[in-house]
Design a protein around this motif. Structure first.
Motif, PDB file in Angstrom:
ATOM      1  N   HIS A 146     -47.348  -4.830  -9.084  1.00  0.00           N
ATOM      2  CA  HIS A 146     -47.905  -3.513  -8.749  1.00  0.00           C
ATOM      3  C   HIS A 146     -46.883  -2.586  -8.116  1.00  0.00           C
ATOM      4  O   HIS A 146     -46.988  -1.362  -8.201  1.00  0.00           O
ATOM      5  CB  HIS A 146     -49.131  -3.671  -7.829  1.00  0.00           C
ATOM      6  N   LYS A 147     -45.840  -3.137  -7.507  1.00  0.00           N
ATOM      7  CA  LYS A 147     -44.812  -2.305  -6.874  1.00  0.00           C
ATOM      8  C   LYS A 147     -44.001  -1.499  -7.878  1.00  0.00           C
ATOM      9  O   LYS A 147     -43.397  -0.483  -7.523  1.00  0.00           O
ATOM     10  CB  LYS A 147     -43.870  -3.201  -6.059  1.00  0.00           C
ATOM     11  N   TYR A 148     -43.990  -1.960  -9.121  1.00  0.00           N
ATOM     12  CA  TYR A 148     -43.193  -1.292 -10.148  1.00  0.00           C
ATOM     13  C   TYR A 148     -44.061  -0.511 -11.124  1.00  0.00           C
ATOM     14  O   TYR A 148     -43.642  -0.218 -12.239  1.00  0.00           O
ATOM     15  CB  TYR A 148     -42.359  -2.334 -10.899  1.00  0.00           C
ATOM     16  N   HIS A 149     -45.259  -0.151 -10.701  1.00  0.00           N
ATOM     17  CA  HIS A 149     -46.247   0.464 -11.586  1.00  0.00           C
ATOM     18  C   HIS A 149     -46.727   1.773 -10.986  1.00  0.00           C
ATOM     19  O   HIS A 149     -47.052   1.860  -9.812  1.00  0.00           O
ATOM     20  CB  HIS A 149     -47.439  -0.508 -11.729  1.00  0.00           C
ATOM     21  N   GLY A 150     -46.739   2.817 -11.805  1.00  0.00           N
ATOM     22  CA  GLY A 150     -47.230   4.101 -11.333  1.00  0.00           C
ATOM     23  C   GLY A 150     -46.726   5.227 -12.203  1.00  0.00           C
ATOM     24  O   GLY A 150     -46.058   4.994 -13.219  1.00  0.00           O
ATOM     25  N   PRO A 151     -47.021   6.473 -11.845  1.00  0.00           N
ATOM     26  CA  PRO A 151     -46.593   7.617 -12.658  1.00  0.00           C
ATOM     27  C   PRO A 151     -45.100   7.577 -12.980  1.00  0.00           C
ATOM     28  O   PRO A 151     -44.266   7.467 -12.098  1.00  0.00           O
ATOM     29  CB  PRO A 151     -46.954   8.815 -11.771  1.00  0.00           C
ATOM     30  N   GLY A 152     -44.811   7.620 -14.259  1.00  0.00           N
ATOM     31  CA  GLY A 152     -43.431   7.601 -14.724  1.00  0.00           C
ATOM     32  C   GLY A 152     -42.927   6.244 -15.156  1.00  0.00           C
ATOM     33  O   GLY A 152     -41.919   6.155 -15.853  1.00  0.00           O
ATOM     34  N   HIS A 153     -43.638   5.154 -14.762  1.00  0.00           N
ATOM     35  CA  HIS A 153     -43.183   3.801 -15.132  1.00  0.00           C
ATOM     36  C   HIS A 153     -44.383   2.876 -15.078  1.00  0.00           C
ATOM     37  O   HIS A 153     -44.966   2.644 -14.023  1.00  0.00           O
ATOM     38  CB  HIS A 153     -42.080   3.319 -14.194  1.00  0.00           C
ATOM     39  N   TRP A 154     -44.741   2.298 -16.230  1.00  0.00           N
ATOM     40  CA  TRP A 154     -45.992   1.569 -16.360  1.00  0.00           C
ATOM     41  C   TRP A 154     -45.761   0.146 -16.854  1.00  0.00           C
ATOM     42  O   TRP A 154     -45.084  -0.058 -17.865  1.00  0.00           O
ATOM     43  CB  TRP A 154     -46.925   2.289 -17.344  1.00  0.00           C
ATOM     44  N   ASN A 155     -46.318  -0.837 -16.166  1.00  0.00           N
ATOM     45  CA  ASN A 155     -46.327  -2.203 -16.691  1.00  0.00           C
ATOM     46  C   ASN A 155     -47.187  -2.244 -17.951  1.00  0.00           C
ATOM     47  O   ASN A 155     -48.311  -1.749 -17.959  1.00  0.00           O
ATOM     48  CB  ASN A 155     -46.906  -3.171 -15.655  1.00  0.00           C
ATOM     49  N   ASP A 156     -46.667  -2.840 -19.010  1.00  0.00           N
ATOM     50  CA  ASP A 156     -47.316  -2.805 -20.322  1.00  0.00           C
ATOM     51  C   ASP A 156     -47.756  -4.198 -20.743  1.00  0.00           C
ATOM     52  O   ASP A 156     -46.917  -5.043 -21.064  1.00  0.00           O
ATOM     53  CB  ASP A 156     -46.329  -2.229 -21.352  1.00  0.00           C
ATOM     54  N   PRO A 157     -49.081  -4.488 -20.734  1.00  0.00           N
ATOM     55  CA  PRO A 157     -49.555  -5.812 -21.137  1.00  0.00           C
ATOM     56  C   PRO A 157     -49.639  -6.002 -22.644  1.00  0.00           C
ATOM     57  O   PRO A 157     -50.216  -6.982 -23.104  1.00  0.00           O
ATOM     58  CB  PRO A 157     -50.952  -5.892 -20.501  1.00  0.00           C
ATOM     59  N   ASP A 158     -49.096  -5.087 -23.419  1.00  0.00           N
ATOM     60  CA  ASP A 158     -49.021  -5.146 -24.874  1.00  0.00           C
ATOM     61  C   ASP A 158     -50.197  -4.440 -25.533  1.00  0.00           C
ATOM     62  O   ASP A 158     -50.996  -3.787 -24.879  1.00  0.00           O
ATOM     63  CB  ASP A 158     -48.874  -6.575 -25.395  1.00  0.00           C
ATOM     64  N   MET A 159     -50.336  -4.600 -26.839  1.00  0.00           N
ATOM     65  CA  MET A 159     -51.185  -3.735 -27.658  1.00  0.00           C
ATOM     66  C   MET A 159     -52.660  -4.089 -27.595  1.00  0.00           C
ATOM     67  O   MET A 159     -53.034  -5.197 -27.251  1.00  0.00           O
ATOM     68  CB  MET A 159     -50.713  -3.803 -29.110  1.00  0.00           C
ATOM     69  N   LEU A 160     -53.500  -3.114 -27.975  1.00  0.00           N
ATOM     70  CA  LEU A 160     -54.924  -3.336 -28.186  1.00  0.00           C
ATOM     71  C   LEU A 160     -55.127  -3.680 -29.649  1.00  0.00           C
ATOM     72  O   LEU A 160     -54.812  -2.878 -30.533  1.00  0.00           O
ATOM     73  CB  LEU A 160     -55.720  -2.074 -27.836  1.00  0.00           C
ATOM     74  N   ILE A 161     -55.643  -4.874 -29.927  1.00  0.00           N
ATOM     75  CA  ILE A 161     -55.777  -5.350 -31.300  1.00  0.00           C
ATOM     76  C   ILE A 161     -57.198  -5.111 -31.784  1.00  0.00           C
ATOM     77  O   ILE A 161     -58.120  -5.861 -31.453  1.00  0.00           O
ATOM     78  CB  ILE A 161     -55.428  -6.851 -31.417  1.00  0.00           C
ATOM     79  N   TYR A 162     -57.395  -4.064 -32.565  1.00  0.00           N
ATOM     80  CA  TYR A 162     -58.699  -3.738 -33.134  1.00  0.00           C
ATOM     81  C   TYR A 162     -58.585  -3.699 -34.651  1.00  0.00           C
ATOM     82  O   TYR A 162     -57.566  -4.040 -35.221  1.00  0.00           O
ATOM     83  CB  TYR A 162     -59.206  -2.391 -32.600  1.00  0.00           C
ATOM     84  N   GLY A 163     -59.704  -3.282 -35.323  1.00  0.00           N
ATOM     85  CA  GLY A 163     -59.711  -3.262 -36.774  1.00  0.00           C
ATOM     86  C   GLY A 163     -59.967  -4.646 -37.335  1.00  0.00           C
ATOM     87  O   GLY A 163     -60.552  -5.511 -36.695  1.00  0.00           O
ATOM     88  N   GLN A 164     -59.500  -4.883 -38.529  1.00  0.00           N
ATOM     89  CA  GLN A 164     -59.727  -6.150 -39.211  1.00  0.00           C
ATOM     90  C   GLN A 164     -59.165  -7.312 -38.399  1.00  0.00           C
ATOM     91  O   GLN A 164     -58.089  -7.236 -37.840  1.00  0.00           O
ATOM     92  CB  GLN A 164     -59.071  -6.106 -40.593  1.00  0.00           C
ATOM     93  N   CYS A 165     -59.938  -8.408 -38.322  1.00  0.00           N
ATOM     94  CA  CYS A 165     -59.530  -9.617 -37.606  1.00  0.00           C
ATOM     95  C   CYS A 165     -59.431  -9.403 -36.099  1.00  0.00           C
ATOM     96  O   CYS A 165     -58.688 -10.109 -35.408  1.00  0.00           O
ATOM     97  CB  CYS A 165     -58.196 -10.157 -38.135  1.00  0.00           C
TER      98      CYS A 165
END
Length: 287
Positions: free
Chosen positions: A140-159
């Motif tokens: 959380h210390k490295y997360h905020g406006p201008g720099h965001w921790n990215d847990p990867d993509m949202l997998i929607y659609g087929q499968c």
């Protein structure tokens, strides 16, 4: 899964990415096969809801760097792009290890607006959730406006995962104030998925300008000094469960109490005082 509104980060002061980025990324569905999705964004209302980036993932470059060590840009891309912190990407294209400065300069010269940097179904999604819970104090210390921790993509659609799992997926990301990057065949998005992705109440929590990464109490919560908070009640286990909480348990202190709204239905559930208990049946992980 249930989510409700209950009515220290470092800041990069360059004016960019003040809220978590939202958009579409190629990898989860198309991998190395690109396709145009801009039409769906304009036609279906995704752009108006905030999904403004279209990002090309792996396989966009040549297999080798040039004699100056620079990546070769063969498709004229001028928007979002991907790299990896290792020597090679998932598909064995050049990674950025030992070339971070040069790649950053190259992307800047191209006018790239967004760079996704990787660190290397439903079980994987659940593992991501548990990782962010266990590593909150570090992340959380490295997360905020201008720099965001990215847990990867949202997998929607087929499968895609089940409806319940899909709701858990996007809700958890919203509570993290994480980038919401869709990765799917936009022509095959299901009705319930589209409703999730265009749920403006959910997006409001995800796009809170404060950019707070929800703290994993017994239930994840985020809010600010004003009397408005978001709670996520998430059940990753095999059976339904009843969850109860009172506002005062989590430091809420607005003496007039709170109005509780279900983000997914838009309906007010009840008014609640600081000491009053709210009970909710939280369904299992979608089985």
């Amino acid at each position: 899964m249930f989510m409700a509104f209950v009515s220290e980060v470092f800041v990069l002061e360059n004016g960019l990415a003040r809220t978590p980025p939202m958009g579409w990324m190629s990898w989860g569905y198309y991998m190395c096969n690109g396709v145009s999705v801009a039409g769906a964004f304009f036609k279906e209302g995704y752009l108006e809801a905030g999904y403004e980036y279209i990002i090309i993932d792996d396989c966009w470059s040549e297999k080798e760097r040039d004699y100056n060590g620079r990546l070769l840009h063969i498709r004229g891309l001028k928007f979002g792009i991907y790299t990896n912190i290792g020597h090679v990407t998932c598909e064995y294209y050049p990674g950025s290890k030992n070339y971070f400065q040069k790649d950053a300069e190259t992307f800047s010269e191209w006018g790239v607006d967004y760079v996704k940097v990787d660190g290397s179904s439903w079980k994987t999604i659940r593992d991501i959730m548990r990782h962010f819970e266990s590593e909150y104090d570090t992340l959380h210390k490295y997360h905020g406006p201008g720099h965001w921790n990215d847990p990867d993509m949202l997998i929607y659609g087929q499968c895609s995962p089940s409806p319940q799992q899909s709701r858990s997926h996007i809700s958890f990301y919203a509570m993290l104030s994480a980038p919401l990057l869709l990765s799917c065949d936009m022509r095959k998005v299901l009705h319930y998925e589209r409703k999730l992705m265009l749920n403006l109440n959910l997006i409001a929590a995800a796009q809170d300008p404060l950019g707070i990464m929800a703290r994993p109490y017994k239930n994840p919560i985020k809010g600010d000094i004003y009397p408005s908070f978001s709670f996520l009640l998430l059940n990753p286990e095999k059976n339904n469960t009843i969850v109860s909480f009172t506002p005062s348990e989590y430091g809420l202190n607005f003496t007039d109490g709170y109005t509780v709204m279900n983000v997914f239905t838009g309906r007010t559930l009840q008014n609640i005082t600081l000491k009053e208990e709210l009970k909710v049946i939280v369904r299992k992980d979608g089985k």
